[in-house]
Design an enzyme around this catalytic site. Structure first.
Site, PDB file in Angstrom:
ATOM      1  N   GLN A  12       0.885   6.548   0.914  1.00 13.61           N
ATOM      2  CA  GLN A  12       1.608   7.642   1.570  1.00 13.61           C
ATOM      3  C   GLN A  12       3.003   7.860   0.992  1.00 13.61           C
ATOM      4  O   GLN A  12       3.705   8.776   1.403  1.00 13.61           O
ATOM      5  CB  GLN A  12       1.732   7.354   3.076  1.00 13.61           C
ATOM      6  CG  GLN A  12       0.423   7.356   3.813  1.00 13.61           C
ATOM      7  CD  GLN A  12      -0.261   8.720   3.796  1.00 13.61           C
ATOM      8  OE1 GLN A  12       0.376   9.756   3.645  1.00 13.61           O
ATOM      9  NE2 GLN A  12      -1.579   8.719   3.938  1.00 13.61           N
TER      10      GLN A  12
ATOM     11  N   ASP B 299       0.879  -1.172   0.000  1.00 15.37           N
ATOM     12  CA  ASP B 299       0.000   0.000   0.000  1.00 15.37           C
ATOM     13  C   ASP B 299       0.916   1.222   0.000  1.00 15.37           C
ATOM     14  O   ASP B 299       1.515   1.571   1.013  1.00 15.37           O
ATOM     15  CB  ASP B 299      -0.883  -0.053   1.248  1.00 15.37           C
ATOM     16  CG  ASP B 299      -1.590   1.267   1.530  1.00 15.37           C
ATOM     17  OD1 ASP B 299      -1.464   2.206   0.718  1.00 15.37           O
ATOM     18  OD2 ASP B 299      -2.273   1.361   2.574  1.00 15.37           O
TER      19      ASP B 299
ATOM     20  N   CYS C 123      -8.171   6.540  10.385  1.00 11.97           N
ATOM     21  CA  CYS C 123      -8.524   5.259   9.743  1.00 11.97           C
ATOM     22  C   CYS C 123      -7.522   4.171  10.090  1.00 11.97           C
ATOM     23  O   CYS C 123      -7.214   3.304   9.260  1.00 11.97           O
ATOM     24  CB  CYS C 123      -8.641   5.410   8.230  1.00 11.97           C
ATOM     25  SG  CYS C 123     -10.011   6.428   7.728  1.00 11.97           S
TER      26      CYS C 123
END
Lengths: 142, 406
Positions: B203, B200, B364
């Protein structure tokens, strides 16, 4: 006092402060005098959803009037819920259900009105009105 | 290349805005970054001069749009150093990219009793899809822990990679703590046991050089809007073999080769995974944003942000009562903190009044907050256009918060 009169009173009270800092300081002060919820109701069942800070709200019926108490882990939220309690507590279910809450906008706390605002002011008002509706239905069935 | 902060700031029109009569200080970049003028212009130009549907028209506008769209794909592939441009799939964003892999890859390889490995610092979007998949498949979700600094212990990770592990999903950078994970090493360790790895990268893309070929990950996901591009677009990078093995995620137009009333054969990658009209304006906007990143220079940006992190950390640590969460030695410019025992919501409400946009809450990543036993944090996350002066203003706002809630 009627809901309308109490709202007017709050608006006058806040009109003495010119800047946001004083308004928030007053709100923080208000938070300190919230009628605190009985510890035994600080459970999931009394938690209002959709809030970034946790808010517990309890309602009881006494002589045909609804009495609210609450608690929050954030001070500003406590101040806001206390303002709502001042407006709604001690009123009949019908007046609470029909009440138009206009004071928030007029005391310079407009930003808390946005439906997505995570302090859940809208959820608090909705929950209080739901309590009123529940008590009304309950007494009609008795 | 010189890093001209004034020029950069002038490229972002929103930074001229005043909030509550104060200049906007935007420190919520981990949620989304602001957009430079060239990205805004690209989108406006597209609708002003170029709008048409792509891939299926013989007319002029459709042709130039298709070319621009596919050039963008090629550019993005080059930007992340992906071996092939067909391995770049456009999605709605990181969340959809991860969901696509969970549904089309995970569902196909996972069986009862198998394991999926994630970290305890996942954003919900790299956690919930795997939770749901494991539930459906009666597989086990195993969670790699992190220490108080926010770092993963590689020897623990090594031990958790087992014979039943079918996929590993990791964040390149933690959105709540700022930790830059040693993903290259973690991918290598998983590959030693033939376990595929999804990263992921939401960022990461705007803060460090992402080199897919070097990482050798199986899947890499990111969003355009966290890298100065538009919302509603993201990328799934996947290795060709995996993508060919996977079934389509959604069906409809574009992703088909031949359709009769009762039978359909599917298109080749990448179009196999791009059903329906894509978000052309956003793809072109993301393309422009990456050009902007290249012109500014990712190395220069990283150096500037490193300075902001060091300055901000020092500044905040000097304020009595401020506690920073996430102190990994490899860290991006994210400061997650609390002030005494003041609720983040209270602090955030007051800091907002200074025209400072910060994030409060669990970001989150509720499991991260649970680990520290806190309801959430205040998070200041920096981008290329932030300055030391803005951090000074944040420090002033924090002092005001302390005064009000003491």
């Amino acid at each position: 006092m009627s809901i309308e009169e109490i709202q007017e009173q709050i608006i006058t009270e806040f009109s003495y402060f010119d800047d946001w800092l004083d308004r928030y300081n007053h709100l923080i002060e208000m938070g300190k005098s919230v009628p605190l919820i009985n510890e035994k109701y600080k459970t999931k069942n009394y938690l209002i959803g959709g809030c970034q800070s946790r808010v517990w709200l309890h309602a009881a019926m006494k002589d045909g009037l609804i009495i609210f108490s609450a608690e929050s882990d954030a001070v500003i939220t406590k101040g806001i819920v206390n303002l709502l309690i001042r407006v709604f507590s001690g009123q009949t279910p019908d007046t609470i259900i029909d009440a138009d809450i206009s004071f928030i906008d007029k005391i310079g706390l407009k930003e808390h009105l946005s439906p997505t605002r995570s302090n859940g002011l809208m959820s608090m008002i909705k929950q209080m009105k739901l309590y009123a509706l529940a008590f009304k239905t309950k007494s009609a069935n008795q | 290349m010189t890093f001209d902060i004034n020029k950069i700031r002038s490229d972002f029109p929103i930074l001229q805005r005043k909030i509550y009569d104060k200049p906007l200080i935007y420190l919520d970049n981990a949620a989304t970054t602001q957009k430079p003028q060239i990205v805004i212009d690209r989108i406006t130009d597209y609708y002003t001069y170029e709008n048409a549907n792509i891939h299926r028209g013989v007319h002029y506008l459709s042709q130039i749009d298709t070319t621009a769209f596919e050039n963008a794909r090629e550019h993005i592939a080059r930007f992340i150093n992906a071996p092939k441009k067909e391995e770049v799939i456009f999605t709605k964003g990181t969340t959809e990219s991860i969901n696509l892999v969970a549904a089309s890859f995970g569902r196909k390889i996972l069986n009862k009793g198998d394991e999926v490995l994630v970290t305890a610092m996942e954003h919900h979007s790299n956690l919930v899809p795997w939770q749901m998949l494991c539930y459906e498949k009666e597989a086990r979700l195993k969670v790699i822990p992190f220490n108080d600094k926010g770092e993963i212990d590689l020897s623990t990770y090594q031990m958790m990679l087992g014979g039943k592990t079918k996929i590993v999903a990791l964040p390149h950078i933690s959105n709540a703590l700022g930790t830059i994970n040693p993903v290259k090493e973690m991918i290598r360790m998983a590959h030693e046991k033939d376990i595929p790895v999804l990263i992921d990268g939401a960022q990461a893309l705007s803060h460090l050089i992402v080199d897919i070929d070097d990482l050798d990950c199986d899947f890499y996901c990111f969003s355009g809007h966290k890298a100065y591009g538009p919302m509603g677009v993201g990328v799934l990078y996947g290795k060709t073999d995996h993508l060919n093995f996977m079934d389509p995620y959604q069906s409809g137009g574009e992703m088909v080769e031949y359709v009769s009333l009762y039978e359909t054969s599917f298109n080749e990658i990448p179009l196999k995974f791009e059903a329906g009209t894509p978000n052309v304006e956003a793809v072109l906007g993301m393309d422009a944003a990456l050009h902007y990143l290249e012109e500014t220079g990712l190395d220069a940006i990283a150096a500037h942000e490193k300075d902001l992190l060091a300055y901000g950390t020092k500044k905040l640590q000097k304020i009595k009562g401020v506690h920073i969460y996430g102190t990994a030695s490899e860290k991006t410019a994210i400061l997650s903190f609390l002030i005494d025992d003041i609720h983040p919501f209270d602090a955030g409400t007051i800091i907002d009044k200074f025209g400072i946009a910060i994030r409060t809450g669990h970001h989150c990543a509720q499991p991260v907050m649970n680990k520290f036993g806190i309801p959430g944090t205040i998070r200041a996350s920096f981008a290329m256009y932030n300055t030391r002066e803005e951090i000074d203003k944040l420090a002033e706002a924090i002092l005001q918060v302390k005064k009000m809630f003491a």
